[in-house]
Design an enzyme around this catalytic site. Sequence first.
Site, mmCIF file in Angstrom:
data_model
loop_
_atom_site.group_PDB
_atom_site.id
_atom_site.type_symbol
_atom_site.label_atom_id
_atom_site.label_comp_id
_atom_site.label_asym_id
_atom_site.label_seq_id
_atom_site.Cartn_x
_atom_site.Cartn_y
_atom_site.Cartn_z
ATOM 1 C CG ASP A 46 -29.656 -49.713 -28.087
ATOM 2 O OD1 ASP A 46 -28.652 -49.050 -27.836
ATOM 3 O OD2 ASP A 46 -30.747 -49.535 -27.529
ATOM 4 C CD GLU A 229 -31.477 -46.769 -21.841
ATOM 5 O OE1 GLU A 229 -31.949 -45.695 -22.210
ATOM 6 O OE2 GLU A 229 -30.305 -47.102 -22.073
HETATM 7 C C1 FRU Z 1 -30.286 -47.698 -25.231
HETATM 8 C C2 FRU Z 1 -31.332 -46.725 -25.765
HETATM 9 C C3 FRU Z 1 -32.703 -47.366 -25.735
HETATM 10 C C4 FRU Z 1 -33.437 -46.602 -26.803
HETATM 11 C C5 FRU Z 1 -32.360 -46.380 -27.820
HETATM 12 C C6 FRU Z 1 -32.476 -45.079 -28.566
HETATM 13 O O1 FRU Z 1 -29.004 -47.438 -25.671
HETATM 14 O O2 FRU Z 1 -31.313 -45.516 -25.027
HETATM 15 O O3 FRU Z 1 -33.334 -47.321 -24.473
HETATM 16 O O4 FRU Z 1 -34.519 -47.308 -27.336
HETATM 17 O O5 FRU Z 1 -31.123 -46.401 -27.133
HETATM 18 O O6 FRU Z 1 -31.586 -45.030 -29.630
#
Ligand code: FRU
Length: 529
Positions: A46, A229
Amino acid sequence: MIGFILAGCQPPRQAGVVSTVKPGAPYSEPHRPQYHFTPPAKWMNDPNGMVFYDGEYHLFYQHHPEGTTWGPMHWGHAVSTDLVRWQHLPIALYPDTHGLIFSGSAVVDWKNTSGFGVGGKPPLVAMFTYHDMAMEKAGKSDLFQTQGLAWSNDRGRTWTKFAGNPVIPNPGLRDFRDTKVIWHEASQQWVMVLAAGDRVRLFTSPNLKAWTQVSEFGSDVAAHGGVWECPDLFPIRIEGTSETRWVLLLSINPGGPNGGSATQYFVGNFNGTTFTLDPEFAKGIGTAGKEPERGVWLDHGRDNYAGVTWSDVPASDGRRLFIGWMSNWDYAQVVPTEVWRSALTVPRALSLHRTPAGLRIFSTPVQELRLLRGETVSLTAQRVTRVLPLRIPKGGSAAVSELDLEFFTSNAAASNLALELSNAAGETYRIGFEARSRRFYSDRTALPKAFSDKFASTVHYAPRIATDSVVRMHIYIDRASIELFADGGATTLTDIVFPSQDFTRMRLVNTGPATRLRYATISALRSIW
Ligand code: FRU
């Protein structure tokens, strides 16, 4: 992602991959995008903490600096003055005793509400999720995610973690993460939205350190095929009016419209504590648990996930700037790249429009990308009966280019016009429009896909929102990705691709009755590296 299990395995080396990019130059590896952001090496997911401050766009990202698969998360860091050319900076945030550093956001604390500012300069404050691996191993998964903060007094170059971390303890939820913080002007306080399983929770704070939960939203509406998320919450004006609405972006994995990860959104109002849906938007969505469980999607491709928008973009600019992770948890960790893994989308400007389908977000590539244009080839109006080869601009390549097509369509006709990209190995990719079903489609089934059975088993589709008789397809190609912005951004489709050699040929393929092309342009794009 599902299950935070640290995977250490590396992909097999790829045999016979041929590249048209200058061999030996940096960023010349097979599949390496030439104008999309990628980390210099190792894993990225992300985008995080995007904030504009003192002439720089900051971009942080979920980063595993030791491997090319997901692992202990850090915040990688880069800056740009134009959103197009990026300068890599050292890792900004490392894991500490509270845990790994998961996704989050950053703001400029203009009024120094936190007290972290020095010398009259506002601090940059980052808020993120801690993920405690020791607790995970001890089976305390209902307690392992908490929220922390860090600040910087030197334009984001170095960061200090707050001694009072975590600032929000876990209330007993397995999924409790991805803080997005905004300044709410009307109530003169900070608002945080975070994802908590099947809903978001909203908190407020006077100083970024003490937070109170004030509401929650979403457990009973829209798509719930997976965990929620990476939320975002921002006001935006309805184009052509002086009315403002609030938008809540929400990524969901799995449960996307074409499988795996995707981002849905809501349009409504926000009064400083509570988000409520706008009736003009709500007709597009469903009720959770009742079929069809419908969301409204920001992008119908398979590869635009966890995207959020920049904080503190000056009002004189006025854009709501977005970037997403150009992958999908269905296969992100096994795609065939070696040195690095994953790219981000091109930066996009989001706008809100009143359409026959309701209030809808349009996404358009930022105009700064024009900086990269080299020669442009133009085609004038003509009939396309079956196949129309497209000339590659001088100094350009089919693999790294921008196309703009406009053609007439009739909903009744069985017209079907596609851009086809192919290479010397005979592999083809098509992105097109099927008039009868009023859908755009992306077909990567004739490209290499052995690395994952979830990658390309079917053609996937994106509904057309626009209703006029001219279809516009604006397409960005960057070796391993295709981004379609159709009808001025009303429909967006982002897909990654892994041809065994770079695409060298492009043509229009018409499989229905003759189609009238209004115009087409093909532009070479320069590398940013
Ligand atoms: C989304 C996610 C988020 C988390 C991150 C962990 O892709 O699963 O919810 O904070 O990636 O790398």
